[in-house]
Design a protein around this motif. Structure first.
Motif, short mmCIF file in Angstrom:
data_model
loop_
_atom_site.label_atom_id
_atom_site.label_comp_id
_atom_site.label_asym_id
_atom_site.label_seq_id
_atom_site.Cartn_x
_atom_site.Cartn_y
_atom_site.Cartn_z
N LEU A 91 -16.15 -7.13 -31.49
CA LEU A 91 -16.39 -7.93 -30.29
C LEU A 91 -15.77 -9.32 -30.44
O LEU A 91 -15.03 -9.78 -29.56
N LEU A 92 -16.05 -9.96 -31.56
CA LEU A 92 -15.54 -11.32 -31.78
C LEU A 92 -14.02 -11.33 -31.90
O LEU A 92 -13.35 -12.21 -31.35
N ARG A 93 -13.46 -10.34 -32.60
CA ARG A 93 -12.01 -10.30 -32.78
C ARG A 93 -11.30 -10.09 -31.45
O ARG A 93 -10.30 -10.75 -31.16
N ARG A 94 -11.82 -9.18 -30.64
CA ARG A 94 -11.19 -8.92 -29.35
C ARG A 94 -11.29 -10.12 -28.41
O ARG A 94 -10.37 -10.40 -27.64
N VAL A 95 -12.40 -10.83 -28.49
CA VAL A 95 -12.57 -12.02 -27.65
C VAL A 95 -11.58 -13.10 -28.07
O VAL A 95 -10.92 -13.73 -27.23
N ILE A 96 -11.46 -13.31 -29.37
CA ILE A 96 -10.58 -14.37 -29.88
C ILE A 96 -9.12 -14.13 -29.51
O ILE A 96 -8.37 -15.07 -29.23
N GLU A 97 -8.71 -12.85 -29.47
CA GLU A 97 -7.30 -12.56 -29.20
C GLU A 97 -6.94 -12.62 -27.72
O GLU A 97 -5.77 -12.61 -27.36
N ARG A 98 -7.94 -12.70 -26.85
CA ARG A 98 -7.68 -12.67 -25.42
C ARG A 98 -7.45 -14.08 -24.86
O ARG A 98 -8.22 -15.00 -25.12
N PRO A 99 -6.39 -14.26 -24.06
CA PRO A 99 -6.12 -15.58 -23.47
C PRO A 99 -7.20 -16.02 -22.49
O PRO A 99 -7.35 -17.22 -22.24
N GLU A 100 -7.97 -15.07 -21.95
CA GLU A 100 -9.05 -15.43 -21.03
C GLU A 100 -10.07 -16.36 -21.68
O GLU A 100 -10.74 -17.14 -21.00
N PHE A 101 -10.20 -16.26 -23.02
CA PHE A 101 -11.19 -17.06 -23.73
C PHE A 101 -10.56 -18.24 -24.47
O PHE A 101 -11.23 -18.92 -25.25
N GLU A 102 -9.27 -18.48 -24.22
CA GLU A 102 -8.59 -19.58 -24.89
C GLU A 102 -9.27 -20.90 -24.54
O GLU A 102 -9.60 -21.17 -23.38
N ALA B 107 -16.41 -22.10 -30.69
CA ALA B 107 -17.33 -21.15 -31.33
C ALA B 107 -18.75 -21.33 -30.80
O ALA B 107 -19.48 -20.36 -30.58
N GLN B 108 -19.13 -22.58 -30.59
CA GLN B 108 -20.47 -22.86 -30.07
C GLN B 108 -20.64 -22.31 -28.66
O GLN B 108 -21.67 -21.70 -28.33
N GLU B 109 -19.62 -22.50 -27.83
CA GLU B 109 -19.67 -21.98 -26.46
C GLU B 109 -19.70 -20.47 -26.45
O GLU B 109 -20.41 -19.85 -25.65
N LEU B 110 -18.94 -19.86 -27.36
CA LEU B 110 -18.91 -18.40 -27.43
C LEU B 110 -20.27 -17.85 -27.86
O LEU B 110 -20.76 -16.87 -27.28
N ASN B 111 -20.88 -18.48 -28.85
CA ASN B 111 -22.21 -18.04 -29.30
C ASN B 111 -23.22 -18.14 -28.16
O ASN B 111 -24.04 -17.23 -27.96
N ALA B 112 -23.14 -19.24 -27.42
CA ALA B 112 -24.06 -19.43 -26.30
C ALA B 112 -23.83 -18.37 -25.23
O ALA B 112 -24.78 -17.84 -24.64
N LEU B 113 -22.56 -18.04 -25.01
CA LEU B 113 -22.22 -17.03 -24.00
C LEU B 113 -22.75 -15.66 -24.41
O LEU B 113 -23.31 -14.93 -23.58
N VAL B 114 -22.60 -15.32 -25.69
CA VAL B 114 -23.09 -14.03 -26.18
C VAL B 114 -24.62 -13.98 -26.08
O VAL B 114 -25.19 -12.98 -25.64
#
Length: 276
Positions: free
Chosen positions: A39-50, A54-61
């Motif tokens: 999940l984290l690897r796929r999110v990091i590689e996507r330009p949509e999440f550029e 990390a803090q925002e991503l954790n909050a989003l999850v």
């Protein structure tokens, strides 16, 4: 679309993508470490999440997981995903991300496969699209291979970038853009509604991602010399629609020339052909 609305739409889209991945992760009642890593690897590689920290991503999850834990009806969850993912490309991306999580342990369980079928039906993903996505995932490839931007979408974006270069869309530019979409052979298979969607997506992408990022997308999507010449020709037609390109439009054309690697003499011919 105002910048605030574009940012809100981006947040809603990204939350929907995360929720779809989490649905796949919890389909069989347990979440493996490999699924979380995927999940984290796929999110990091996507330009949509550029640009997402990390803090925002954790909050989003965490927010997405909380929302799913409180849901009582899967159909309501799927309906919410559809509303936040209105275009087909993002729906394909959501399915691809979910499939990547489901196949993270090399073999998806029956429950995970069943959920993928449900997501497929809810988001309108065809069997051919599913087969292509699964094949790429099993080979360890990037979802970008299955989600390439339609050429028509990229051509429309080039025209939008020029139209927005000086911060205002002149009447002549708007007319030239519409006429190009309606008359140019490259758009002959594109319905007026889809063409309008291309324009709206381009405006939103520019507002949320910025010009440098969108130029990168164009460079990656328009790979042949013929495609790049075509894109530049459309751009210069818009820039010179009102007679003479403004300084901002001229700078944008120079950026496109550099991005596409077009020679000066070639650009001069294209500019001359547009009435420059």
């Amino acid at each position: 679309m105002p910048r605030e609305q574009a940012l809100t739409a981006r947040k809603q889209r990204n939350a929907a993508l995360i929720e779809t991945m989490l649905l796949a992760a919890i389909a069989d009642g347990s979440v493996s470490q490999r699924e979380i890593q995927t999940l984290l690897r796929r999110v990091i590689e996507r330009p949509e999440f550029e640009g997402t920290s990390a803090q925002e991503l954790n909050a989003l999850v965490e927010t997405s997981a909380q929302r799913l834990s409180e849901a009582t009806d899967l159909q309501e969850v799927l309906a919410s995903l559809r509303s936040r993912l209105p275009d087909h490309k993002n729906r394909m991306l959501a399915f691809g991300l979910a499939a990547a999580v489901a196949f993270a342990d090399q073999r998806a369980t029956k429950l995970e496969l069943g959920l993928l079928k449900t997501i497929q039906a809810a988001l309108g993903i065809s069997e051919d699209e599913v087969a292509q996505i699964i094949d790429i995932i099993e080979k360890g490839g990037s979802l970008s291979e299955a989600l390439g931007e339609p050429l028509e979408r990229l051509y429309a974006e080039v025209m939008v970038l020029v139209s927005a270069a000086d911060g205002q869309l002149k009447e002549a530019e708007a007319r030239a853009l519409v006429e190009s979409l309606a008359a140019d052979p490259v758009f002959q298979e594109v319905s007026p509604e889809r063409a309008q969607g291309f324009v709206g997506e381009a405006v939103a992408a520019l507002a949320t991602e910025g010009l440098p990022r969108r130029l990168q997308v164009l460079a990656h999507g328009l790979t042949t010399h013929k495609q790049r010449v075509k894109a530049y020709r459309l751009a210069t037609k818009i820039a010179h629609a009102s007679g003479k390109a403004s300084p901002a439009e001229q700078r944008l054309l120079e950026l496109l020339q550099a991005t596409f690697g077009l020679a000066d003499d070639e650009v001069a011919r294209l500019d001359k052909g547009s009435g420059a």
